[in-house]
Design an enzyme around this catalytic site. Structure first.
Site, mmCIF file in Angstrom:
data_model
loop_
_atom_site.group_PDB
_atom_site.id
_atom_site.type_symbol
_atom_site.label_atom_id
_atom_site.label_comp_id
_atom_site.label_asym_id
_atom_site.label_seq_id
_atom_site.Cartn_x
_atom_site.Cartn_y
_atom_site.Cartn_z
ATOM 1 N N CYS A 106 48.983 14.054 97.207
ATOM 2 C CA CYS A 106 48.803 14.961 98.326
ATOM 3 C C CYS A 106 47.378 14.900 98.889
ATOM 4 O O CYS A 106 46.951 13.864 99.373
ATOM 5 C CB CYS A 106 49.213 16.371 97.910
ATOM 6 S SG CYS A 106 49.597 17.463 99.282
ATOM 7 N N HIS A 107 46.617 15.979 98.802
ATOM 8 C CA HIS A 107 45.247 16.014 99.310
ATOM 9 C C HIS A 107 44.216 15.518 98.298
ATOM 10 O O HIS A 107 43.032 15.401 98.622
ATOM 11 C CB HIS A 107 44.874 17.447 99.737
ATOM 12 C CG HIS A 107 45.552 17.906 100.982
ATOM 13 N ND1 HIS A 107 46.863 18.336 100.995
ATOM 14 C CD2 HIS A 107 45.108 18.006 102.255
ATOM 15 C CE1 HIS A 107 47.193 18.682 102.225
ATOM 16 N NE2 HIS A 107 46.152 18.496 103.011
#
Length: 181
Positions: A106-107
């Site tokens: 994800c991030h």
């Protein structure tokens, strides 16, 4: 294998911590929660507070030599906080320098951008990071899982919570390969 999970004291996307953690446990390995401060890490379900998790070790007291691999869960705030902490950035960078495998979802690649370890690597992430990854010299792809061995270590990346199952399967297989070498 002993696998470090690096998280900020607040902001980790809970499912991106708990599902990979459970996969590690079910595979017979030992996960350890590492953070920048002692105490408990506050998990989030998107923007809502969820559970808290006991920190096993503070990054300032941790060495890469204690671990076989690193998992970086996402959440928007989690890697944003970590990338402003030099100890966390150095800890992540050392896994690359020493050739140990890393998995990020994800991030979480924001921390890898800050550590300057994505240059020449192909990875995926939450789509909003693609410009940051390209600006840092990496190649961004839109795929559920991306395995990149074009560097000093194996890097396994994934986009989002919906990719957790293939992400867990991929990083566990790559971590096992690295442990055998």
């Amino acid at each position: 294998m002993r696998i470090a999970f690096l998280v900020a004291p607040e902001g980790v996307e809970q499912i991106e911590l708990t599902e990979p953690w459970q996969a590690v446990v079910e595979s017979g390995h030992t996960p350890r929660l590492v953070s920048t401060r002692p105490g408990r890490a506050q998990g989030f379900d998107h923007l809502d507070k969820a559970d808290t998790f006991e920190i096993d070790q503070v990054v300032a007291d941790a060495t890469v030599d204690e671990y076989d691999a690193l998992v970086l869960p996402g959440g928007v705030a989690n890697p944003d906080f970590l990338r402003t902490d030099e100890g966390a950035v150095s800890f992540a960078r050392e896994f690359f320098r020493t050739g140990r495998p890393v998995a990020a979802i994800c991030h979480a690649p924001w921390l890898l951008v800050e550590a300057d370890v994505v240059r020449g690597r192909t990875l995926t992430s939450w789509p909003s990071l693609q410009t940051d990854i390209r600006n840092a010299g990496g190649t961004w792809v839109d795929a559920p899982v991306q395995i990149c061995a074009d560097g000093p270590n194996t890097l396994v990346t994934s986009r989002k919570p919906g990719d957790l199952k293939p992400f867990g399967e991929a990083f566990l297989a790559e971590f096992a390969k690295a442990a055998q070498s």
